[in-house]
Write an enzyme that holds these catalytic residues in place. Structure first.
Site, PDB file in Angstrom:
ATOM      1  N   ARG A 258      38.715  -4.221  13.083  1.00 18.65           N
ATOM      2  CA  ARG A 258      38.186  -4.117  14.257  1.00 18.65           C
ATOM      3  C   ARG A 258      36.648  -3.473  14.117  1.00 18.65           C
ATOM      4  NH1 ARG A 258      39.458   0.719  17.880  1.00 18.65           N
ATOM      5  NH2 ARG A 258      37.895   1.669  16.404  1.00 18.65           N
TER       6      ARG A 258
ATOM      7  N   LYS B 113      49.756  -6.094  11.306  1.00 20.91           N
ATOM      8  CA  LYS B 113      48.786  -6.634  10.809  1.00 20.91           C
ATOM      9  C   LYS B 113      49.615  -7.662   9.559  1.00 20.91           C
ATOM     10  CE  LYS B 113      45.126  -3.186  11.171  1.00 20.91           C
ATOM     11  NZ  LYS B 113      44.329  -2.497  10.550  1.00 20.91           N
TER      12      LYS B 113
ATOM     13  N   GLN C 106      42.279   3.640   3.697  1.00 20.11           N
ATOM     14  CA  GLN C 106      41.081   4.405   3.993  1.00 20.11           C
ATOM     15  C   GLN C 106      40.962   5.513   2.857  1.00 20.11           C
ATOM     16  OE1 GLN C 106      38.116   5.119   4.799  1.00 20.11           O
ATOM     17  NE2 GLN C 106      38.359   5.061   7.128  1.00 20.11           N
TER      18      GLN C 106
ATOM     19  N   GLU D 189      34.619  -1.341  -3.851  1.00 26.85           N
ATOM     20  CA  GLU D 189      33.804  -1.648  -2.604  1.00 26.85           C
ATOM     21  C   GLU D 189      32.274  -1.649  -2.957  1.00 26.85           C
ATOM     22  OE1 GLU D 189      34.644  -0.359   1.786  1.00 26.85           O
ATOM     23  OE2 GLU D 189      32.900   0.790   1.170  1.00 26.85           O
TER      24      GLU D 189
ATOM     25  N   HIS E  54      45.176   6.654  11.874  1.00 28.79           N
ATOM     26  CA  HIS E  54      43.666   6.318  12.562  1.00 28.79           C
ATOM     27  C   HIS E  54      43.263   7.188  13.150  1.00 28.79           C
ATOM     28  CE1 HIS E  54      40.615   4.036  14.628  1.00 28.79           C
ATOM     29  NE2 HIS E  54      40.376   3.807  13.676  1.00 28.79           N
TER      30      HIS E  54
HETATM   31  P1  FAD Z   1      42.546  -1.514  14.328  1.00 24.28           P
HETATM   32  O1  FAD Z   1      43.764  -2.053  13.066  1.00 24.28           O
HETATM   33  O2  FAD Z   1      42.416  -2.634  15.069  1.00 24.28           O
HETATM   34  O3  FAD Z   1      43.015  -0.145  14.988  1.00 24.28           O
HETATM   35  C1  FAD Z   1      42.044   0.427  15.659  1.00 24.28           C
HETATM   36  C2  FAD Z   1      42.750   1.187  16.553  1.00 24.28           C
HETATM   37  O4  FAD Z   1      43.675   0.731  17.457  1.00 24.28           O
HETATM   38  C3  FAD Z   1      43.612   2.318  15.651  1.00 24.28           C
HETATM   39  O5  FAD Z   1      43.648   3.545  16.404  1.00 24.28           O
HETATM   40  C4  FAD Z   1      45.296   1.646  15.938  1.00 24.28           C
HETATM   41  O6  FAD Z   1      46.207   2.343  15.535  1.00 24.28           O
HETATM   42  C5  FAD Z   1      45.060   1.122  17.212  1.00 24.28           C
HETATM   43  N1  FAD Z   1      45.792   0.106  17.329  1.00 24.28           N
HETATM   44  C6  FAD Z   1      46.017  -1.047  16.663  1.00 24.28           C
HETATM   45  N2  FAD Z   1      46.652  -2.154  17.419  1.00 24.28           N
HETATM   46  C7  FAD Z   1      47.161  -1.726  18.663  1.00 24.28           C
HETATM   47  C8  FAD Z   1      47.622  -2.020  19.550  1.00 24.28           C
HETATM   48  N3  FAD Z   1      48.407  -3.286  19.433  1.00 24.28           N
HETATM   49  N4  FAD Z   1      48.049  -1.320  20.704  1.00 24.28           N
HETATM   50  C9  FAD Z   1      47.641  -0.179  20.734  1.00 24.28           C
HETATM   51  N5  FAD Z   1      46.695   0.569  19.620  1.00 24.28           N
HETATM   52  C10 FAD Z   1      46.635  -0.253  18.556  1.00 24.28           C
HETATM   53  N6  FAD Z   1      33.918  -0.517   9.442  1.00 24.28           N
HETATM   54  C11 FAD Z   1      32.988  -1.333   9.329  1.00 24.28           C
HETATM   55  O7  FAD Z   1      32.164  -1.378  10.315  1.00 24.28           O
HETATM   56  N7  FAD Z   1      32.593  -2.401   8.456  1.00 24.28           N
HETATM   57  C12 FAD Z   1      33.260  -2.475   7.207  1.00 24.28           C
HETATM   58  O8  FAD Z   1      33.049  -3.152   6.508  1.00 24.28           O
HETATM   59  C13 FAD Z   1      34.608  -1.622   7.031  1.00 24.28           C
HETATM   60  N8  FAD Z   1      35.337  -1.495   5.962  1.00 24.28           N
HETATM   61  C14 FAD Z   1      36.449  -0.905   5.927  1.00 24.28           C
HETATM   62  C15 FAD Z   1      37.415  -1.009   5.001  1.00 24.28           C
HETATM   63  C16 FAD Z   1      38.601  -0.168   4.639  1.00 24.28           C
HETATM   64  C17 FAD Z   1      39.370  -0.317   3.841  1.00 24.28           C
HETATM   65  C18 FAD Z   1      38.893   0.597   5.917  1.00 24.28           C
HETATM   66  C19 FAD Z   1      40.220   1.643   5.739  1.00 24.28           C
HETATM   67  C20 FAD Z   1      38.081   0.843   7.050  1.00 24.28           C
HETATM   68  C21 FAD Z   1      36.856   0.209   7.163  1.00 24.28           C
HETATM   69  N9  FAD Z   1      35.780  -0.131   8.299  1.00 24.28           N
HETATM   70  C22 FAD Z   1      34.858  -0.604   8.061  1.00 24.28           C
HETATM   71  C23 FAD Z   1      36.030   1.133   9.310  1.00 24.28           C
HETATM   72  C24 FAD Z   1      36.929   0.810  10.324  1.00 24.28           C
HETATM   73  O9  FAD Z   1      36.393  -0.643  11.040  1.00 24.28           O
HETATM   74  C25 FAD Z   1      37.443   1.479  11.598  1.00 24.28           C
HETATM   75  O10 FAD Z   1      38.264   2.685  10.787  1.00 24.28           O
HETATM   76  C26 FAD Z   1      37.898   1.082  12.623  1.00 24.28           C
HETATM   77  O11 FAD Z   1      37.773   2.368  13.559  1.00 24.28           O
HETATM   78  C27 FAD Z   1      39.414   0.593  12.851  1.00 24.28           C
HETATM   79  O12 FAD Z   1      39.453  -0.717  12.126  1.00 24.28           O
HETATM   80  P2  FAD Z   1      40.740  -1.275  12.116  1.00 24.28           P
HETATM   81  O13 FAD Z   1      40.494  -2.778  11.723  1.00 24.28           O
HETATM   82  O14 FAD Z   1      41.513  -0.478  11.039  1.00 24.28           O
HETATM   83  O15 FAD Z   1      41.069  -1.375  13.380  1.00 24.28           O
END
Ligand code: FAD
Length: 291
Positions: free
Chosen positions: A112, A171, A182, A21, A155
């Site tokens: 997200r 997903k 993570q 990354e 998370h």
């Molecule tokens: P989601 O998958 O949408 O989850 C967010 C929260 O919602 C979680 O607690 C999940 O359990 C909950 N949830 C999901 N679906 C539902 C549902 N249907 N009902 C109720 N709850 C639900 N951040 C950045 O800003 N830029 C980046 O480039 C970036 N790169 C990353 C790369 C990796 C590999 C990782 C692991 C993280 C990265 N992040 C980045 C951080 C990430 O944006 C954060 O961890 C963020 O808080 C969650 O993103 P997500 O896409 O996993 O969210």
């Protein structure tokens, strides 16, 4: 090249893909600055590289697609452009998709994003999306190969690991064809998570993300941000080198390399190194993995 094909090809040959990354360099971002970082990292020949995208408004996101395209077209490395949706409306997502398509991006990590802080210009911005899974269908329809983020310890906003894994499955159900974890400092948490993911019916490749700790400040920030556990051997290293930052950074890289080797021996689907744009991290990881 599509990242899911990279996994399929590597696994058919009994290999484990190793990816890096990088983030768009901070401060005034020019493509030349990013090219310098990308060139150094890509010289270690990872199977693909991912480029972050700042969701919080405090960093660079406008060049994510351009850097991903530069990796593919100029440096010959397959790339993944991150895309965060927390501050996007439907129209904003359509614009972002058009921008990524025009740049020539093939792979997208659907995220997200972290919630913008109160002092961010994006705080309170209108958004049509609450979860990353909601943008996956539109990305697939646009022709991207799409991945998602996975959390070996759950998370930070999610009450328990089982619920976090069930959200991860959404997903895959939405069309994600690879997952990136993570960071974690204790491989046992990862093995427990991989087991739960398998039991939940997650079949797409999950690549395991490792970030070396390089300073007390960095590890504290990361742990508070993502909720990763600090095992006792890491705490002991932090104490041992409290007054010796150079030795602490080296100990952190050595620790990460041992994690990578152990993961490889366990036959995980892939290894993803959070390089923090440091060639020394990329070099150490590849050397430890015999690449
Ligand atoms: P989601 O998958 O949408 O989850 C967010 C929260 O919602 C979680 O607690 C999940 O359990 C909950 N949830 C999901 N679906 C539902 C549902 N249907 N009902 C109720 N709850 C639900 N951040 C950045 O800003 N830029 C980046 O480039 C970036 N790169 C990353 C790369 C990796 C590999 C990782 C692991 C993280 C990265 N992040 C980045 C951080 C990430 O944006 C954060 O961890 C963020 O808080 C969650 O993103 P997500 O896409 O996993 O969210």
């Amino acid at each position: 090249m599509h990242v899911d094909d990279i996994f399929t090809q590597a696994h058919a040959q009994g290999e484990i893909p190793v990816s890096f990354e990088m983030f768009p360099p901070k401060g005034e971002l020019t493509l030349d600055k990013a090219r310098e970082a990308a060139q150094k990292l890509s010289s270690y020949r990872p199977d693909f590289m991912s480029v972050t995208c700042s969701a919080g408004g405090g960093g660079n996101y406008e060049q994510t697609a351009a850097i991903a395209a530069m990796l593919e077209n100029e440096l010959g490395v397959s790339s993944v452009a991150h895309l965060t949706c927390i501050s996007l409306t439907r129209a904003g997502l359509a614009e972002r998709i058009a921008q990524y398509k025009e740049a020539g991006v093939e792979n997208v990590l659907a995220l997200r994003g972290d919630r913008p802080a109160k002092d961010s210009p994006l705080y309170g911005a209108p958004s049509d999306f609450s979860y990353a899974a909601q943008i996956i269908p539109a990305l697939i329809e646009a022709g991207f190969c799409v991945g998602g983020a996975a959390y070996p310890e759950g998370h930070i906003e999610c009450e328990d690991l089982a619920t976090s894994v069930s959200h991860l499955k959404l997903k895959q159900d939405a069309g994600a064809s690879f997952l990136v974890t993570q960071l974690f400092f204790d491989n046992e948490y990862c093995y427990r998570f991989l087991d739960l993911a398998e039991k939940a019916g997650i079949t797409v490749p999950i690549t395991c993300g490792i970030m070396p700790f390089v300073s007390k400040q960095q590890i504290t920030r990361m742990v508070l941000m993502c909720g990763a556990s600090l095992p006792s051997p890491v705490i002991k290293l932090l104490a041992k080198y409290d007054n010796d930052p150079a030795s602490l950074a080296q100990a952190g890289i050595d620790y990460a390399c041992r994690q990578l080797v152990d993961l490889k021996e366990h036959g995980v689907d892939g290894l993803h190194v959070y390089t923090m744009n440091r060639p020394s991290v990329a070099a150490a990881a590849m050397a430890a993995l015999g690449r």
